[in-house]
Design a protein around this motif. Structure first.
Motif, PDB file in Angstrom:
ATOM      1  N   GLU A 126       0.845  -1.188   0.000  1.00 36.69           N
ATOM      2  CA  GLU A 126       0.000   0.000   0.000  1.00 36.69           C
ATOM      3  C   GLU A 126       0.888   1.248   0.000  1.00 36.69           C
ATOM      4  O   GLU A 126       1.700   1.428   0.903  1.00 36.69           O
ATOM      5  CB  GLU A 126      -0.899  -0.019   1.243  1.00 36.69           C
TER       6      GLU A 126
ATOM      7  N   TYR B 295     -12.160  -9.912   3.985  1.00 34.63           N
ATOM      8  CA  TYR B 295     -10.736  -9.874   3.644  1.00 34.63           C
ATOM      9  C   TYR B 295     -10.409 -10.690   2.392  1.00 34.63           C
ATOM     10  O   TYR B 295      -9.254 -10.735   1.980  1.00 34.63           O
ATOM     11  CB  TYR B 295      -9.913 -10.399   4.836  1.00 34.63           C
TER      12      TYR B 295
ATOM     13  N   LEU C 169      -9.394  -3.451   8.549  1.00 34.75           N
ATOM     14  CA  LEU C 169     -10.835  -3.179   8.535  1.00 34.75           C
ATOM     15  C   LEU C 169     -11.493  -3.364   9.911  1.00 34.75           C
ATOM     16  O   LEU C 169     -12.453  -4.134  10.047  1.00 34.75           O
ATOM     17  CB  LEU C 169     -11.544  -4.096   7.519  1.00 34.75           C
TER      18      LEU C 169
ATOM     19  N   TYR D  48      -2.974   0.377  -4.004  1.00 31.53           N
ATOM     20  CA  TYR D  48      -2.968  -0.911  -3.307  1.00 31.53           C
ATOM     21  C   TYR D  48      -2.699  -2.011  -4.321  1.00 31.53           C
ATOM     22  O   TYR D  48      -3.392  -2.109  -5.346  1.00 31.53           O
ATOM     23  CB  TYR D  48      -4.329  -1.112  -2.630  1.00 31.53           C
TER      24      TYR D  48
ATOM     25  N   ASN E  74      -7.704 -12.665  -7.253  1.00 32.15           N
ATOM     26  CA  ASN E  74      -8.538 -11.479  -7.266  1.00 32.15           C
ATOM     27  C   ASN E  74      -9.731 -11.644  -8.214  1.00 32.15           C
ATOM     28  O   ASN E  74      -9.556 -11.778  -9.420  1.00 32.15           O
ATOM     29  CB  ASN E  74      -7.675 -10.300  -7.736  1.00 32.15           C
TER      30      ASN E  74
ATOM     31  N   VAL F 150     -18.729   2.711   3.023  1.00 27.75           N
ATOM     32  CA  VAL F 150     -18.715   1.570   2.097  1.00 27.75           C
ATOM     33  C   VAL F 150     -20.111   1.279   1.549  1.00 27.75           C
ATOM     34  O   VAL F 150     -20.262   0.848   0.398  1.00 27.75           O
ATOM     35  CB  VAL F 150     -18.131   0.297   2.762  1.00 27.75           C
TER      36      VAL F 150
ATOM     37  N   GLU G 153     -20.754   3.794  -1.126  1.00 31.18           N
ATOM     38  CA  GLU G 153     -20.042   3.398  -2.351  1.00 31.18           C
ATOM     39  C   GLU G 153     -20.786   2.262  -3.055  1.00 31.18           C
ATOM     40  O   GLU G 153     -20.871   2.207  -4.281  1.00 31.18           O
ATOM     41  CB  GLU G 153     -18.613   2.959  -2.017  1.00 31.18           C
TER      42      GLU G 153
ATOM     43  N   HIS H 256     -17.621  -4.102  -1.664  1.00 29.93           N
ATOM     44  CA  HIS H 256     -16.700  -4.675  -0.676  1.00 29.93           C
ATOM     45  C   HIS H 256     -16.191  -3.596   0.261  1.00 29.93           C
ATOM     46  O   HIS H 256     -16.299  -2.400  -0.024  1.00 29.93           O
ATOM     47  CB  HIS H 256     -15.524  -5.350  -1.381  1.00 29.93           C
ATOM     48  N   TRP H 257     -15.647  -4.047   1.376  1.00 29.88           N
ATOM     49  CA  TRP H 257     -15.033  -3.129   2.333  1.00 29.88           C
ATOM     50  C   TRP H 257     -13.668  -2.715   1.799  1.00 29.88           C
ATOM     51  O   TRP H 257     -12.902  -3.549   1.321  1.00 29.88           O
ATOM     52  CB  TRP H 257     -14.847  -3.816   3.674  1.00 29.88           C
ATOM     53  N   THR H 258     -13.384  -1.433   1.880  1.00 25.70           N
ATOM     54  CA  THR H 258     -12.038  -0.967   1.525  1.00 25.70           C
ATOM     55  C   THR H 258     -11.537  -0.065   2.642  1.00 25.70           C
ATOM     56  O   THR H 258     -12.323   0.665   3.255  1.00 25.70           O
ATOM     57  CB  THR H 258     -12.062  -0.134   0.227  1.00 25.70           C
TER      58      THR H 258
ATOM     59  N   THR I 138      -9.940   3.134   4.517  1.00 27.37           N
ATOM     60  CA  THR I 138      -9.965   4.566   4.173  1.00 27.37           C
ATOM     61  C   THR I 138      -8.570   5.014   3.768  1.00 27.37           C
ATOM     62  O   THR I 138      -7.596   4.517   4.273  1.00 27.37           O
ATOM     63  CB  THR I 138     -10.432   5.403   5.367  1.00 27.37           C
TER      64      THR I 138
END
Lengths: 183, 312
Positions: free
Chosen positions: A41, A103, A166, B4, B10, B238, B241, B308-310, B312
């Motif tokens: 990141e 995740y 998260l 990222y 993926n 989220v 979004e 999905h969760w990302t 911040t």
């Protein structure tokens, strides 16, 4: 009863992928899949950029959505180390756990069942560390009992700044990333 | 700037890593449709409308059994570890909506069979005289008829809500994080069932009843859709979004044109004009409602998986 967790020092991790290779070898992970991976990141605005490299895997959450949604009990919290584990023979391959994990830690094994990191439970039972922890050339990964205040992981979390991934998802992960430099 | 990169498998790159393909939307659609048919056939039994010889009540249970079985087949095809499907019935996991659903579906089959016997189609009466006798005996006992009707309505509501709760319980997908999905999927399911009744009904009175009911259901569905989006837009980042995928994002056109426009608004207008006797009843409106219901499930399942969760 131990509650195993992992602490990873992001200031030491160089993203060499040794942990990934060790996991694939130790657990015979099929081609095209991985139980752990490297996330990189980069944040900031040029020229003030910072980079964090993380070795990531199943977070062995204390509040695991994958366990709660499993219709057969295949995903469960094991007595040994309170680890989130999968019983292959109980899994029907419905993939609800894959959809429930924020995740992306799970995948469907080519044989049909859900698969993910186990913290190398077979090695833990022999008193060894998980394969990824054992091979790390920079010794950035630490493993132990989070409920034992004298364990190395507990002492690191006590003395260093850390974060989980998260936290807002409410899963209470048991993998911590150290974010400051070692003293 | 935040960049990222990951070495993980993926689903955004490798489509084979997507969780659910066509099978789950089809299963949710057929499940909702059958749920609605159970509610409607239960209502027909309770309201005595079924006593008309050409009532749709005589065909709904058989259609329900066939459609539910097709839905279950789609669900089975989706399973990756098919030979272990029986494991569902060795346990009851109270926190798992899928476990609730699998047990509820076990109850649905006998309820539908009982409904089939009590409203036995003429074709089966001639071929199975003993079933016809049993049917007559059941019809002679009002409490049996009422019980079958109530159980069908109750199970229909449970299955209809379950098809939405199944998604909304998976908190890692912010688009699905809404308690409104259960009622929304239920209303959508009953609406598609009313549309199917419109297509199947031979009694003009029943067809008119289905049309009037469907107008109300479509209005309710529209209200739930708006509330669902308002809820998401006023929730966490989220979820905002996730909602933006339907409000300007990649699913905007298909959602607003095919689901809301052609699946809800256009049939609502057509059916309102038909009820007001400005135009005649055609098969266009019910077919649009059914197609809209199917597309709705595809949009919700596919967009939900991409949300999905990302960090911040």
């Amino acid at each position: 009863m131990a509650r195993f967790g992992m602490v990873i020092d992001t200031s030491k991790c160089v993203g060499c992928l040794d942990c990934v290779v060790a996991c694939k070898t130790e657990n015979d992970v099929p081609d095209g899949f991985c139980r752990d991976w490297i996330a990189t990141e980069v944040t900031g605005t040029f020229p003030s950029l910072s980079m964090e490299i993380r070795s990531e895997r199943c977070n062995m959450c204390d509040n695991p959505p994958c366990v709660y949604c499993c219709p057969t009990g295949a995903s469960h919290i094991s007595d040994f180390g309170k680890l989130v584990q999968i019983t292959e023979e109980k899994c029907i391959g419905c993939k609800a756990c894959l959809a429930a994990c924020p995740y992306g830690a799970r995948f469907t094994h080519p044989d049909g069942y859900a698969d993910k990191c186990t913290f190398c439970e077979h090695r833990l039972r022999e008193g060894k560390d998980p394969a990824c922890v054992s091979v790390c050339p920079t010794h950035c990964m630490y493993f132990g009992d989070l409920d034992d205040p004298n364990s190395e992981v507990s002492r690191l979390l006590e003395s260093r700044k850390s974060k989980t991934l998260l936290p807002e998802a409410g899963t209470r992960p048991r993998i911590y990333f150290l974010t400051d430099k070692p003293k | 700037m935040r960049e990222y990169t990951t070495t993980n498998s993926n689903p955004f790159v490798d489509i084979s890593h997507q969780v659910w393909a066509w099978e789950i939307p089809v299963y949710l659609f057929l499940g909702g449709l059958v749920a609605g048919m159970m509610v409607i056939s239960g209502y027909l039994l309770l309201s005595d409308r079924w006593q008309k010889p050409k009532s749709v009540a005589y065909v709904l249970p058989a259609w329900s059994l066939v459609l539910l079985s097709l839905g279950m087949l789609a669900l089975f095809l989706d399973l990756e570890h098919k030979l272990y499907v029986w494991r569902l019935y060795l346990t009851f996991e109270i926190t798992s909506p899928m476990s609730w659903g699998s047990w509820i579906l076990i109850l649905v089959y006998p309820a539908l069979l009982a409904n089939l016997v009590i409203a036995l189609p003429n074709a089966l009466k001639g071929r199975f005289p003993s079933l016809a006798t049993l049917s007559d005996r059941m019809q002679e006992r009002p409490w049996v008829l009422r019980s079958i009707a109530v159980v069908n309505v109750a199970l229909g509501i449970m299955v209809g809500i379950y098809t939405g709760i199944l998604l909304s319980s998976l908190g890692a997908r912010p688009l699905w994080s809404s308690g409104l999905l259960g009622p929304l999927f239920l209303v959508s399911g009953v609406s598609t069932a009313a549309a199917l009744v419109h297509l199947l009904a031979k009694e003009p009175e029943e067809r008119a009843f289905a049309v009037r009911a469907d107008i109300g259901l479509l209005v309710t569905e529209l209200v739930f859709i708006v509330l669902f989006l308002i809820g998401l837009m006023n929730a966490s980042r989220v979820q905002q979004e996730a909602a933006s995928m339907l409000l300007g994002g990649p699913f905007t056109a298909v959602f607003w044109v095919l689901v809301v426009g052609l699946g809800v608004l256009v049939p609502m207008v057509i059916q309102s004009l038909a009820v007001a006797r400005r135009i005649g009843h055609t098969h266009v409106a019910p077919l649009l409602v059914i197609a809209g219901g199917l597309v709705f499930r595809f949009v919700m399942v596919n967009a939900g998986q991409l949300s999905h969760w990302t960090p911040t």
